[in-house]
Scaffold this active site. Sequence first.
Site, mmCIF file in Angstrom:
data_model
loop_
_atom_site.group_PDB
_atom_site.id
_atom_site.type_symbol
_atom_site.label_atom_id
_atom_site.label_comp_id
_atom_site.label_asym_id
_atom_site.label_seq_id
_atom_site.Cartn_x
_atom_site.Cartn_y
_atom_site.Cartn_z
ATOM 1 N N GLU A 156 0.825 -1.202 0.000
ATOM 2 C CA GLU A 156 0.000 0.000 0.000
ATOM 3 C C GLU A 156 0.862 1.256 0.000
ATOM 4 O O GLU A 156 0.555 2.244 -0.657
ATOM 5 C CB GLU A 156 -0.918 0.012 1.240
ATOM 6 C CG GLU A 156 -2.020 -0.996 1.191
ATOM 7 C CD GLU A 156 -3.012 -0.677 0.101
ATOM 8 O OE1 GLU A 156 -2.666 -0.887 -1.085
ATOM 9 O OE2 GLU A 156 -4.128 -0.247 0.400
ATOM 10 N N THR A 184 -4.649 6.947 -6.174
ATOM 11 C CA THR A 184 -4.794 7.160 -4.722
ATOM 12 C C THR A 184 -3.794 8.205 -4.245
ATOM 13 O O THR A 184 -4.111 9.047 -3.401
ATOM 14 C CB THR A 184 -4.592 5.822 -3.972
ATOM 15 O OG1 THR A 184 -5.560 4.898 -4.447
ATOM 16 C CG2 THR A 184 -4.758 5.975 -2.472
HETATM 17 N N1 HSE Z 1 -8.035 5.428 3.144
HETATM 18 C C1 HSE Z 1 -7.424 5.476 1.857
HETATM 19 C C2 HSE Z 1 -7.766 6.813 1.220
HETATM 20 C C3 HSE Z 1 -7.946 4.356 1.019
HETATM 21 O O1 HSE Z 1 -8.931 7.218 1.297
HETATM 22 O O2 HSE Z 1 -6.879 7.441 0.647
HETATM 23 C C4 HSE Z 1 -7.428 4.300 -0.380
HETATM 24 O O3 HSE Z 1 -8.154 3.287 -1.086
#
Ligand code: HSE
Length: 306
Positions: free
Chosen positions: A128, A181
């Site tokens: 991640e 992201t």
């Molecule tokens: N919590 C993270 C965000 C999840 O909202 O950036 C990314 O899938």
Amino acid sequence: MSTVRVFAPASIANLGCGFDIIGLALDEVGDVLEMSATEGEGISIANDTDIPLPEDPEKNVITPVIRKFLEITGKRAHIDVRIERKISPGSGIGSSAASSAAAAYGMNLLFDCPLTEEDVVLCAMEGENLASGGYHADNAGPAVMGGIVLIRGYEPLDLIKIPVPGNFYCAVIHPDIVVSTKEARSILPREIPLHDAIRQWGNVGGMVAGLYSGNMELVGRAMKDIVAEPYRKQFIPGFDELRKQLLAAGALAMNIAGSGPSVFALADHYETAYRARKIMNAHFDALGIGYESYAIKITNKGAREL
Ligand code: HSE
């Protein structure tokens, strides 16, 4: 040589109000990896899917996961990974987490499970970090553990599995739009005014209370996000109008899934989730945007051997 085939599910992070601290597994969708360990060192990655994915180990999220596992356990091996099935990257339903969770889970299986579930998540978080530039576990946690997972704390990692009410359904749509992201995180303000924080943590508490008591109406009422959604909804065409239609059709809430562009609607009956899915499909049909969509009952299943 030993070989395993593993599955890890897609996931929805944040669930509205819980930015970076809560997520759920979408059991019917996910990634499949075949992993083998042989004597030696190094990592090889082969992509058997139609989706373009980096086979260069230095660029694939799977690599830091494997390295973390080997570092924590002190094991030594050459690892071959074959990616058999893959959720499209940039979807908002935890594509990088599904690969990372499957890799971490698969490594643990290959070496007779020396790690706890929490440490498997810790390894998955390395993937991640490579994908999004942050160590968040709200996709990786549920992708490994299944169901709904609350990240009570990150230092040290403290994961709490929350019961999934028996009538918890979601409609999810992944429109053919790519939202990175990394970018969706970089546009968020670094500070939150106190009165916004008060509303947000009131909602997080309400959502957790609703999940424990099986009060889906309360879960829906609490699934509101004033921290990330105001900045991220610009990436999803017609977001406000779609929400209006979904709520009018009986959905209990509608939010961005993780960092988007996927969105999900919460329902307490399958029929409502099914109706919500049709509304979402029609919305993106009208915009001429392709999509994949699902109406799913949320269960407790996470990563597993196939
Ligand atoms: N919590 C993270 C965000 C999840 O909202 O950036 C990314 O899938």
